[in-house]
Design a protein around this motif. Structure first.
Motif, PDB file in Angstrom:
ATOM      1  N   ALA A  75     -54.209   9.930 -55.346  1.00 35.53           N
ATOM      2  CA  ALA A  75     -53.227   9.056 -55.049  1.00 35.53           C
ATOM      3  C   ALA A  75     -53.912   7.702 -54.597  1.00 35.53           C
ATOM      4  CB  ALA A  75     -52.321   8.926 -53.456  1.00 35.53           C
ATOM      5  N   VAL A  76     -55.442   7.869 -54.786  1.00 36.89           N
ATOM      6  CA  VAL A  76     -55.937   6.069 -54.674  1.00 36.89           C
ATOM      7  C   VAL A  76     -56.692   6.133 -56.416  1.00 36.89           C
ATOM      8  CG1 VAL A  76     -58.279   4.770 -53.746  1.00 36.89           C
ATOM      9  CG2 VAL A  76     -56.501   6.795 -52.195  1.00 36.89           C
ATOM     10  N   SER A  77     -57.845   7.767 -56.502  1.00 35.29           N
ATOM     11  CA  SER A  77     -58.369   7.326 -58.188  1.00 35.29           C
ATOM     12  C   SER A  77     -58.273   8.392 -58.868  1.00 35.29           C
ATOM     13  CB  SER A  77     -59.983   6.029 -57.096  1.00 35.29           C
ATOM     14  OG  SER A  77     -60.738   6.732 -58.793  1.00 35.29           O
ATOM     15  N   ASP A  78     -58.527   8.352 -59.902  1.00 32.04           N
ATOM     16  CA  ASP A  78     -59.145   9.201 -60.903  1.00 32.04           C
ATOM     17  C   ASP A  78     -60.472   9.745 -60.570  1.00 32.04           C
ATOM     18  OD1 ASP A  78     -56.302  10.201 -61.911  1.00 32.04           O
ATOM     19  OD2 ASP A  78     -56.340   7.879 -63.911  1.00 32.04           O
ATOM     20  N   GLU A  79     -61.220   8.660 -59.762  1.00 33.25           N
ATOM     21  CA  GLU A  79     -62.928   8.902 -60.086  1.00 33.25           C
ATOM     22  C   GLU A  79     -62.948   9.816 -58.587  1.00 33.25           C
ATOM     23  OE1 GLU A  79     -65.355   9.450 -62.298  1.00 33.25           O
ATOM     24  OE2 GLU A  79     -63.389   8.132 -64.128  1.00 33.25           O
ATOM     25  N   PRO A  80     -63.926  10.704 -58.005  1.00 27.27           N
ATOM     26  CA  PRO A  80     -64.617  11.147 -57.416  1.00 27.27           C
ATOM     27  C   PRO A  80     -65.431  10.260 -56.575  1.00 27.27           C
ATOM     28  CG  PRO A  80     -65.528  11.844 -59.038  1.00 27.27           C
ATOM     29  CD  PRO A  80     -64.987  11.376 -59.639  1.00 27.27           C
ATOM     30  N   PHE A  81     -65.068  10.766 -54.958  1.00 30.67           N
ATOM     31  CA  PHE A  81     -65.734   9.642 -54.087  1.00 30.67           C
ATOM     32  C   PHE A  81     -66.795  11.136 -53.780  1.00 30.67           C
ATOM     33  CE2 PHE A  81     -61.715   7.923 -53.670  1.00 30.67           C
ATOM     34  CZ  PHE A  81     -61.448   6.706 -53.432  1.00 30.67           C
ATOM     35  N   LYS A  82     -67.251  10.256 -52.634  1.00 30.09           N
ATOM     36  CA  LYS A  82     -69.014  11.035 -52.530  1.00 30.09           C
ATOM     37  C   LYS A  82     -68.511  11.402 -51.111  1.00 30.09           C
ATOM     38  CE  LYS A  82     -71.466  11.622 -55.972  1.00 30.09           C
ATOM     39  NZ  LYS A  82     -72.217  13.272 -56.829  1.00 30.09           N
ATOM     40  N   GLY A  83     -68.570  12.784 -50.563  1.00 28.78           N
ATOM     41  CA  GLY A  83     -68.540  12.847 -49.673  1.00 28.78           C
ATOM     42  C   GLY A  83     -70.603  14.076 -48.588  1.00 28.78           C
ATOM     43  N   THR A  84     -69.651  13.886 -47.622  1.00 29.75           N
ATOM     44  CA  THR A  84     -71.254  15.179 -46.953  1.00 29.75           C
ATOM     45  C   THR A  84     -70.897  16.343 -46.127  1.00 29.75           C
ATOM     46  OG1 THR A  84     -72.720  13.290 -47.293  1.00 29.75           O
ATOM     47  CG2 THR A  84     -73.534  15.465 -46.282  1.00 29.75           C
ATOM     48  N   VAL A  85     -71.134  17.720 -46.540  1.00 26.82           N
ATOM     49  CA  VAL A  85     -70.635  18.948 -46.332  1.00 26.82           C
ATOM     50  C   VAL A  85     -71.297  18.724 -44.371  1.00 26.82           C
ATOM     51  CG1 VAL A  85     -71.038  21.411 -46.098  1.00 26.82           C
ATOM     52  CG2 VAL A  85     -70.439  20.278 -48.059  1.00 26.82           C
ATOM     53  N   SER A  86     -70.288  18.681 -43.183  1.00 31.78           N
ATOM     54  CA  SER A  86     -71.014  18.113 -42.200  1.00 31.78           C
ATOM     55  C   SER A  86     -71.112  19.284 -41.540  1.00 31.78           C
ATOM     56  CB  SER A  86     -69.982  17.098 -40.947  1.00 31.78           C
ATOM     57  OG  SER A  86     -68.256  17.770 -41.236  1.00 31.78           O
TER      58      SER A  86
END
Length: 376
Positions: free
Chosen positions: A246-257
């Motif tokens: 819904a925001v971008s076709d490119e992935p965002f970077k996240g971290t397993v918490s």
């Protein structure tokens, strides 16, 4: 008459060959082969990590469902979804008329208890003075033992603490009434963004339903469920890609918490929480997301874009372009996949050009024309 017939015969002999010649020309035009435009890319070696997609819903790491503590009519709504609010800011107010009356009644109760306490204190002081006088008289032989005991009993009767308890009870009633009155003002417990407002002016708040949600969306969390076959690959601190289409076709970077140590007893899956920063507030709480978690990985293996591999009756194939510009079908075997490439374990050599666009339109032997714009 014979002359006319002979003339017609000669004319037919001259015209028919021309008709047949014209027909042959048209037949050659119909069977002329058309080239199909395709894009190609070289099969190359690269590192690849198997990425598995897991669905989840985005929410603020600090997200609060605000509940009304009393059932009362809404008298004011001061925010709307999307507004930034501070901790302690008023979101809405509820009808306080009943509680105002309770405050006045409780205040009257405290006043009566305080008056009783003052009267009691005077009585206690007098009783103590009387006891002291009686004791002196008793010691001088001017008062009896019975009179001394009576004076002492009068003091003890006033020192039971009942009047203090009555005052404390009245004060507690006033505090409760003030608390009820304070509950008529619904405030935000955190700094954040208003996600929803469930009530409008004149509606009645229900203590069992949230009246609003507020979340700090500068840092987001996604919870997803991972199967037992992949959970061993996931560790807290691992970097993951997050797709929010819904925001971008490119992935965002996240971290397993966090990674659950025990499986859900019903679904037999493990809860995994992933966090990501959202400084620009582009991602909204409640959006659908896909978490791409890498499991198995390999280095320096032959790969092609995912679009190059096609299923064919239980087989997997790719199309390459031969020296005569014709599509040639090759059976391949595949291995690991990520979100862009697939490993080719057999059936293809490094450097061979595979069709990535237009491959669903060609067959084995189709004449093609390679155009620019293929995947890199």
């Amino acid at each position: 008459m014979d002359r006319i017939k002979r003339s017609l015969s000669i004319l037919l002999v001259l015209v028919l060959p021309l008709v047949f010649l014209g027909g042959c020309g048209k037949e050659k035009e119909v069977i002329k082969e058309t080239q199909l435009s395709v894009s190609t890319v070289k099969a190359e070696k690269r590192d690849i990590a198997q990425a598995v997609k897991y669905p989840g819903t985005v929410r603020g790491v600090n997200e609060v469902y605000i509940m009304a503590k009393i059932p009362a009519r809404v008298t004011g709504v001061y925010v709307k979804p999307g507004d930034r609010v501070s901790a302690g800011q008023t979101l809405m107010t509820l009808d306080s008329s009943d509680f105002q009356a309770g405050i006045r009644q409780a205040e009257a109760g405290v006043a009566a208890a305080e008056a009783g306490k003052r009267q009691h204190d005077i009585q206690l002081e007098n009783a103590r003075l009387n006891y002291d006088r009686t004791k002196k008289l008793f010691e001088a032989g001017a008062a009896s033992q019975q009179q001394l005991e009576a004076a002492e009993s009068a003091v003890r009767a006033l020192e039971t603490g009942s009047i203090e308890a009555t005052l404390q009870q009245a004060q507690a009633g006033l505090l409760a009434a003030q608390s009820q009155l304070n509950n008529c003002t619904v405030t935000s417990p955190i700094n954040g963004t208003v996600g929803s407002v469930a009530l409008s002016l004149g509606e009645t708040a229900n203590p069992s339903s949230p009246v609003a949600t507020v979340s700090d969306t500068s840092r987001l969390e996604i919870e997803t469920l991972v199967g037992e076959s992949e959970i061993s690959y996931i560790k807290p601190g691992n970097s993951v890609d997050i797709l929010v289409k819904a925001v971008s076709d490119e992935p965002f970077k996240g971290t397993v918490s966090s990674v659950a140590g025990v499986a859900d007893p019903m679904k037999r899956n493990y809860s995994v929480k992933v966090v990501l920063d959202n400084p620009d507030n582009k991602i909204k709480s409640g959006m659908f997301a896909e978490v791409l978690i890498s499991t198995e990985s390999k280095a320096d293996v032959l790969t092609v874009p995912l679009a190059a591999v096609l299923p064919r009756g239980g087989r997997e194939i790719v199309y390459v372009v031969d020296s005569k510009n014709r599509a040639r079908e090759l059976d391949v075997k595949t291995g690991l996949r990520d979100n862009k490439y697939v490993e080719i374990t057999s059936g293809l050599k490094a450097g061979e050009r595979v069709i990535t666009k237009g491959n669903t339109l060609v067959n084995n032997g189709t004449l093609v024309r390679v155009i620019s714009g293929g995947a890199k």
